[in-house]
Design a protein around this motif. Structure first.
Motif, short mmCIF file in Angstrom:
data_model
loop_
_atom_site.label_atom_id
_atom_site.label_comp_id
_atom_site.label_asym_id
_atom_site.label_seq_id
_atom_site.Cartn_x
_atom_site.Cartn_y
_atom_site.Cartn_z
N UNK A 1 24.59 37.21 44.45
CA UNK A 1 25.07 38.54 44.89
C UNK A 1 26.82 38.43 44.84
N UNK A 2 27.14 39.40 44.21
CA UNK A 2 28.60 39.77 43.73
C UNK A 2 29.04 39.74 45.33
N UNK A 3 30.36 39.17 45.83
CA UNK A 3 30.86 39.38 47.08
C UNK A 3 32.20 40.46 47.13
N UNK A 4 32.39 41.10 48.32
CA UNK A 4 33.55 42.09 48.37
C UNK A 4 34.48 41.65 49.37
N UNK A 5 35.88 41.78 48.93
CA UNK A 5 36.68 41.69 49.77
C UNK A 5 37.99 42.83 49.67
N UNK A 6 38.90 43.12 50.66
CA UNK A 6 39.78 44.12 50.55
C UNK A 6 41.10 44.06 51.53
N UNK A 7 41.95 44.51 51.20
CA UNK A 7 43.20 44.74 52.16
C UNK A 7 43.18 46.14 52.69
N UNK A 19 46.68 42.00 43.78
CA UNK A 19 47.21 41.17 42.55
C UNK A 19 47.06 39.72 42.89
N UNK A 20 47.51 39.12 44.02
CA UNK A 20 47.38 37.93 44.42
C UNK A 20 45.87 37.43 44.61
N UNK A 21 44.94 38.10 45.17
CA UNK A 21 43.49 37.73 45.44
C UNK A 21 43.00 37.56 44.00
N UNK A 22 43.01 38.75 43.26
CA UNK A 22 42.26 38.96 41.92
C UNK A 22 42.56 37.56 41.14
N UNK A 23 43.96 37.37 41.17
CA UNK A 23 44.35 36.35 40.36
C UNK A 23 43.65 34.97 40.65
N UNK A 24 43.65 34.87 42.11
CA UNK A 24 43.03 33.40 42.71
C UNK A 24 41.66 33.29 42.25
N UNK A 25 40.72 34.49 42.26
CA UNK A 25 39.34 34.52 42.45
C UNK A 25 38.79 34.25 40.72
N UNK A 26 39.84 34.77 39.85
CA UNK A 26 39.42 34.36 38.41
C UNK A 26 39.52 33.00 38.14
N UNK A 27 40.80 32.55 38.69
CA UNK A 27 41.11 30.98 38.55
C UNK A 27 40.14 30.20 39.21
N UNK A 28 39.44 30.52 40.30
CA UNK A 28 38.58 29.74 41.01
C UNK A 28 36.96 30.02 40.47
N UNK A 29 36.95 31.00 39.79
CA UNK A 29 35.61 31.39 39.21
C UNK A 29 34.74 32.03 40.13
N UNK A 30 35.40 32.46 41.30
CA UNK A 30 34.55 33.15 42.38
C UNK A 30 34.28 34.63 41.92
N UNK A 31 32.87 35.09 42.34
CA UNK A 31 32.50 36.55 41.95
C UNK A 31 32.93 37.42 43.22
N UNK A 32 34.24 37.58 43.14
CA UNK A 32 34.60 38.34 44.52
C UNK A 32 35.43 39.59 43.95
N UNK A 33 34.96 40.65 44.27
CA UNK A 33 35.95 41.89 43.90
C UNK A 33 36.86 42.06 44.85
N UNK A 34 37.92 42.41 45.00
CA UNK A 34 39.16 42.65 45.80
C UNK A 34 39.86 44.04 45.84
N UNK A 35 39.92 45.07 46.54
CA UNK A 35 40.44 46.06 46.53
C UNK A 35 41.42 46.72 47.54
N UNK A 36 42.05 47.58 47.46
CA UNK A 36 43.10 48.23 48.69
C UNK A 36 42.24 49.29 49.11
N UNK A 37 42.21 49.43 50.28
CA UNK A 37 41.71 50.72 51.12
C UNK A 37 42.64 51.47 52.26
N UNK A 38 42.89 52.57 51.99
CA UNK A 38 43.54 53.35 52.84
C UNK A 38 42.75 53.54 54.40
N UNK A 39 43.12 52.98 55.35
CA UNK A 39 42.56 53.08 56.66
C UNK A 39 43.53 53.27 57.78
#
Length: 285
Positions: A1-7, A19-39
Protein backbone atom coordinates in the motif's frame (compact mmCIF):
# COMPACT_ATOMS: atom_id res chain seq x y z
CA UNK A 1 0.00 0.00 0.00
CA UNK A 2 1.26 3.46 -0.86
CA UNK A 3 1.78 5.58 2.26
CA UNK A 4 0.94 9.20 2.80
CA UNK A 5 2.49 12.09 4.76
CA UNK A 6 1.99 15.86 4.80
CA UNK A 7 2.94 19.14 6.44
CA UNK A 8 0.11 20.99 8.19
CA UNK A 9 -0.08 24.67 9.02
CA UNK A 10 -1.70 28.01 8.23
CA UNK A 11 -0.59 29.54 5.94
CA UNK A 12 1.36 26.71 4.36
CA UNK A 13 2.00 27.63 0.72
CA UNK A 14 5.55 28.81 1.45
CA UNK A 15 6.68 25.54 3.03
CA UNK A 16 9.84 23.87 1.76
CA UNK A 17 9.03 20.62 3.58
CA UNK A 18 7.44 18.96 0.50
CA UNK A 19 10.64 19.47 -1.50
CA UNK A 20 12.82 18.04 1.28
CA UNK A 21 10.64 15.02 1.99
CA UNK A 22 9.92 14.12 -1.63
CA UNK A 23 13.62 14.20 -2.47
CA UNK A 24 14.40 11.92 0.47
CA UNK A 25 11.67 9.39 -0.29
CA UNK A 26 12.72 9.21 -3.93
CA UNK A 27 16.33 8.55 -2.93
CA UNK A 28 15.26 5.94 -0.37
CA UNK A 29 12.88 4.27 -2.82
CA UNK A 30 10.06 4.72 -0.28
CA UNK A 31 6.52 4.75 -1.72
CA UNK A 32 5.35 7.78 0.30
CA UNK A 33 3.55 10.81 -1.11
CA UNK A 34 4.00 14.12 0.71
CA UNK A 35 1.86 17.24 0.38
CA UNK A 36 1.18 20.56 2.11
CA UNK A 37 -2.27 21.00 3.66
CA UNK A 38 -3.65 24.27 5.01
CA UNK A 39 -5.20 23.59 8.43
CA UNK A 40 -6.14 26.13 11.10
CA UNK A 41 -6.25 25.48 14.85
CA UNK A 42 -10.04 25.37 14.66
CA UNK A 43 -9.98 22.83 11.84
CA UNK A 44 -7.37 20.57 13.41
CA UNK A 45 -9.63 18.25 15.49
CA UNK A 46 -11.85 17.52 12.50
CA UNK A 47 -8.87 16.94 10.24
CA UNK A 48 -7.27 14.52 12.69
CA UNK A 49 -10.57 12.66 13.11
CA UNK A 50 -10.61 12.13 9.36
CA UNK A 51 -7.00 10.96 9.33
CA UNK A 52 -7.88 8.30 11.90
CA UNK A 53 -10.14 6.67 9.30
CA UNK A 54 -7.40 6.52 6.65
CA UNK A 55 -4.81 3.79 7.29
CA UNK A 56 -2.41 4.99 4.57
CA UNK A 57 -1.04 7.80 6.74
CA UNK A 58 2.49 7.34 8.12
CA UNK A 59 3.36 10.82 9.34
CA UNK A 60 2.62 14.52 9.69
CA UNK A 61 4.94 17.50 9.93
CA UNK A 62 3.39 20.28 12.00
CA UNK A 63 4.16 23.98 11.69
CA UNK A 64 2.65 27.19 13.04
CA UNK A 65 0.12 27.74 14.49
CA UNK A 66 -0.53 24.06 15.29
CA UNK A 67 2.49 22.99 17.36
CA UNK A 68 0.77 23.32 20.74
CA UNK A 69 -2.74 22.36 19.60
CA UNK A 70 -1.52 19.09 18.09
CA UNK A 71 -0.54 17.77 21.54
CA UNK A 72 -4.22 17.15 22.29
CA UNK A 73 -4.66 15.18 19.05
CA UNK A 74 -2.08 12.43 19.63
CA UNK A 75 -2.10 9.31 21.81
CA UNK A 76 1.37 9.85 23.26
CA UNK A 77 4.18 12.40 23.19
CA UNK A 78 7.79 11.21 23.42
CA UNK A 79 11.18 12.82 23.84
CA UNK A 80 11.60 16.59 24.09
CA UNK A 81 8.00 17.21 23.08
CA UNK A 82 6.76 15.54 26.28
CA UNK A 83 8.66 18.10 28.37
CA UNK A 84 7.92 21.10 26.20
CA UNK A 85 4.23 20.59 25.43
CA UNK A 86 5.01 21.54 21.82
CA UNK A 87 5.34 19.07 18.92
CA UNK A 88 6.14 19.40 15.24
CA UNK A 89 5.90 15.73 14.23
CA UNK A 90 3.28 12.98 14.37
CA UNK A 91 4.36 9.43 13.53
CA UNK A 92 1.70 6.77 12.94
CA UNK A 93 2.67 3.56 14.66
CA UNK A 94 1.04 0.15 15.07
CA UNK A 95 1.13 -1.37 18.54
CA UNK A 96 -0.04 -4.98 18.31
CA UNK A 97 -2.60 -4.12 15.70
CA UNK A 98 -3.71 -0.93 17.47
CA UNK A 99 -2.86 2.27 15.57
CA UNK A 100 -1.24 5.01 17.62
CA UNK A 101 -0.40 8.60 16.84
CA UNK A 102 2.85 9.56 18.55
CA UNK A 103 4.07 13.15 18.84
CA UNK A 104 7.69 14.29 18.76
CA UNK A 105 9.58 17.57 18.63
CA UNK A 106 12.34 17.32 16.03
CA UNK A 107 12.83 21.11 16.01
CA UNK A 108 15.23 20.68 18.93
CA UNK A 109 17.48 18.37 16.90
CA UNK A 110 17.08 20.72 13.94
CA UNK A 111 18.41 23.71 15.88
CA UNK A 112 21.27 21.75 17.46
CA UNK A 113 22.29 20.34 14.08
CA UNK A 114 22.07 23.67 12.27
CA UNK A 115 24.08 25.77 14.72
CA UNK A 116 26.55 22.96 15.27
CA UNK A 117 27.21 22.74 11.55
CA UNK A 118 27.78 26.54 11.56
CA UNK A 119 30.44 26.20 14.24
CA UNK A 120 28.65 27.59 17.30
CA UNK A 121 30.79 27.35 20.43
CA UNK A 122 29.92 25.07 23.33
CA UNK A 123 28.02 26.77 26.16
CA UNK A 124 27.53 29.99 24.17
CA UNK A 125 26.24 33.25 25.63
CA UNK A 126 22.78 32.74 24.15
CA UNK A 127 19.75 34.82 23.21
CA UNK A 128 16.34 33.83 21.85
CA UNK A 129 14.08 36.30 20.04
CA UNK A 130 10.40 35.49 20.61
CA UNK A 131 8.47 33.50 23.19
CA UNK A 132 6.17 31.24 21.16
CA UNK A 133 6.20 27.55 20.24
CA UNK A 134 9.47 27.55 18.34
CA UNK A 135 11.17 29.36 21.22
CA UNK A 136 10.42 26.31 23.38
CA UNK A 137 12.45 24.15 21.01
CA UNK A 138 15.20 26.78 20.95
CA UNK A 139 15.40 26.76 24.74
CA UNK A 140 15.65 22.97 24.84
CA UNK A 141 18.34 23.11 22.14
CA UNK A 142 20.36 25.64 24.15
CA UNK A 143 20.28 23.26 27.09
CA UNK A 144 21.62 20.48 24.86
CA UNK A 145 24.38 22.86 23.75
CA UNK A 146 25.47 23.21 27.38
CA UNK A 147 23.90 26.55 28.24
CA UNK A 148 22.87 27.17 31.85
CA UNK A 149 21.02 30.40 31.10
CA UNK A 150 19.69 32.54 28.25
CA UNK A 151 18.08 35.90 27.62
CA UNK A 152 14.66 35.81 25.93
CA UNK A 153 13.42 38.97 24.23
CA UNK A 154 9.62 39.12 23.90
CA UNK A 155 7.00 41.68 22.95
CA UNK A 156 4.69 40.69 25.78
CA UNK A 157 5.99 38.79 28.82
CA UNK A 158 2.43 37.73 29.58
CA UNK A 159 2.34 35.72 26.35
CA UNK A 160 5.68 33.95 26.85
CA UNK A 161 4.19 30.97 28.66
CA UNK A 162 5.59 28.40 26.25
CA UNK A 163 9.11 29.75 26.70
CA UNK A 164 8.78 29.80 30.50
CA UNK A 165 7.35 26.27 30.58
CA UNK A 166 10.16 24.99 28.35
CA UNK A 167 12.83 26.62 30.49
CA UNK A 168 11.37 25.08 33.65
CA UNK A 169 11.17 21.67 31.97
CA UNK A 170 14.81 21.55 30.85
CA UNK A 171 16.34 23.46 33.78
CA UNK A 172 17.49 26.55 31.87
CA UNK A 173 17.52 29.84 33.75
CA UNK A 174 15.99 32.54 31.57
CA UNK A 175 15.57 36.29 31.79
CA UNK A 176 12.57 37.77 29.96
CA UNK A 177 13.42 41.15 28.45
CA UNK A 178 11.46 43.66 26.31
CA UNK A 179 11.88 43.33 22.55
CA UNK A 180 12.67 47.04 22.18
CA UNK A 181 16.00 46.39 23.92
CA UNK A 182 16.91 43.43 21.71
CA UNK A 183 19.26 45.18 19.26
CA UNK A 184 21.70 46.18 21.98
CA UNK A 185 21.20 42.91 23.84
CA UNK A 186 22.08 40.59 20.97
CA UNK A 187 25.02 42.54 19.55
CA UNK A 188 27.74 40.70 21.48
CA UNK A 189 25.94 37.37 21.99
CA UNK A 190 27.70 34.15 21.00
CA UNK A 191 24.49 32.59 19.67
CA UNK A 192 21.17 34.18 18.73
CA UNK A 193 18.13 32.16 17.67
CA UNK A 194 15.40 34.30 16.13
CA UNK A 195 12.06 32.50 16.24
CA UNK A 196 10.17 35.56 14.97
CA UNK A 197 7.96 35.44 11.86
CA UNK A 198 9.27 36.80 8.52
CA UNK A 199 10.17 40.52 8.69
CA UNK A 200 9.24 40.74 12.38
CA UNK A 201 12.93 41.24 13.25
CA UNK A 202 13.45 44.10 10.76
CA UNK A 203 13.23 46.74 13.49
CA UNK A 204 15.83 44.90 15.56
CA UNK A 205 18.08 44.76 12.51
CA UNK A 206 17.76 48.52 12.00
CA UNK A 207 18.74 49.11 15.61
CA UNK A 208 21.66 46.71 15.29
CA UNK A 209 22.89 48.62 12.24
CA UNK A 210 22.78 51.95 14.06
CA UNK A 211 25.73 53.86 15.54
CA UNK A 212 27.19 52.95 18.91
CA UNK A 213 26.14 49.29 18.95
CA UNK A 214 29.25 47.28 19.74
CA UNK A 215 30.03 43.59 19.45
CA UNK A 216 29.77 40.98 16.70
CA UNK A 217 31.16 37.69 15.53
CA UNK A 218 28.61 35.29 16.98
CA UNK A 219 26.22 32.89 15.24
CA UNK A 220 22.68 33.89 14.24
CA UNK A 221 20.04 31.31 13.33
CA UNK A 222 16.99 32.96 11.80
CA UNK A 223 14.26 30.32 11.57
CA UNK A 224 12.29 32.48 9.11
CA UNK A 225 13.66 31.53 5.69
CA UNK A 226 11.35 33.39 3.29
CA UNK A 227 12.35 35.99 2.20
CA UNK A 228 16.06 35.25 2.41
CA UNK A 229 18.38 36.79 3.30
CA UNK A 230 16.33 38.48 6.01
CA UNK A 231 17.16 42.01 7.06
CA UNK A 232 18.59 40.85 10.39
CA UNK A 233 20.73 38.22 8.62
CA UNK A 234 22.20 40.86 6.29
CA UNK A 235 23.07 43.20 9.15
CA UNK A 236 24.47 40.38 11.30
CA UNK A 237 26.75 39.21 8.51
CA UNK A 238 27.99 42.75 7.80
CA UNK A 239 28.98 42.98 11.46
CA UNK A 240 31.21 39.91 11.07
CA UNK A 241 28.89 37.23 12.43
CA UNK A 242 28.00 33.84 10.98
CA UNK A 243 24.46 33.46 9.63
CA UNK A 244 22.48 30.22 9.59
CA UNK A 245 19.35 30.26 7.40
CA UNK A 246 16.19 28.67 8.71
CA UNK A 247 16.44 26.16 5.88
CA UNK A 248 19.36 24.55 7.74
CA UNK A 249 17.14 23.95 10.76
CA UNK A 250 14.37 22.69 8.47
CA UNK A 251 16.80 20.24 6.87
CA UNK A 252 18.03 18.72 10.12
CA UNK A 253 14.59 18.43 11.71
CA UNK A 254 13.24 16.87 8.49
CA UNK A 255 15.96 14.21 8.63
CA UNK A 256 14.62 13.15 12.03
CA UNK A 257 11.05 13.11 10.72
CA UNK A 258 11.99 10.95 7.75
CA UNK A 259 13.61 8.41 10.07
CA UNK A 260 10.39 8.26 12.09
CA UNK A 261 8.11 8.02 9.05
CA UNK A 262 10.12 5.32 7.26
CA UNK A 263 11.89 3.46 10.06
CA UNK A 264 15.06 3.73 8.00
CA UNK A 265 18.41 5.44 8.40
CA UNK A 266 19.09 8.66 6.48
CA UNK A 267 22.59 8.60 5.04
CA UNK A 268 24.77 11.20 3.37
CA UNK A 269 23.33 10.39 -0.08
CA UNK A 270 19.82 11.23 1.13
CA UNK A 271 20.92 14.43 2.86
CA UNK A 272 22.72 15.52 -0.32
CA UNK A 273 19.59 15.25 -2.48
CA UNK A 274 17.58 17.02 0.23
CA UNK A 275 20.06 19.89 0.11
CA UNK A 276 19.81 19.98 -3.68
CA UNK A 277 16.01 20.18 -3.48
CA UNK A 278 16.02 23.50 -1.60
CA UNK A 279 19.27 25.06 -2.80
CA UNK A 280 21.41 24.37 0.27
CA UNK A 281 25.06 23.47 -0.21
CA UNK A 282 25.87 19.80 0.19
CA UNK A 283 27.39 18.81 3.52
CA UNK A 284 31.11 18.29 4.10
CA UNK A 285 31.53 14.87 5.73
Amino acid sequence: MSRRAAVLGHPIGHSKSPALHRAAYAQLGADISYTAIDVTVEQLPGFMAGVAEQPEWCGLSVTMPLKSAMVAEVDEVRGAGAHLGVINTVAFENDGGIPRRVGYNTDVAGIVGAVGYAGAAERPDAVVLGGGGTSAAAIAALRELGCDSARIYVRDAGRAGEAVKAADAVGLAIELLPMERAAEGIAAAGLVVSTLPPRAADGIADGLAGPGVEGGGGVLLDVAYDPWPSRIAEVWQRRGGAVVPGLEMLLYQAVEQIKLFTGRDVGADVIDVMCDSVGLPRRVY
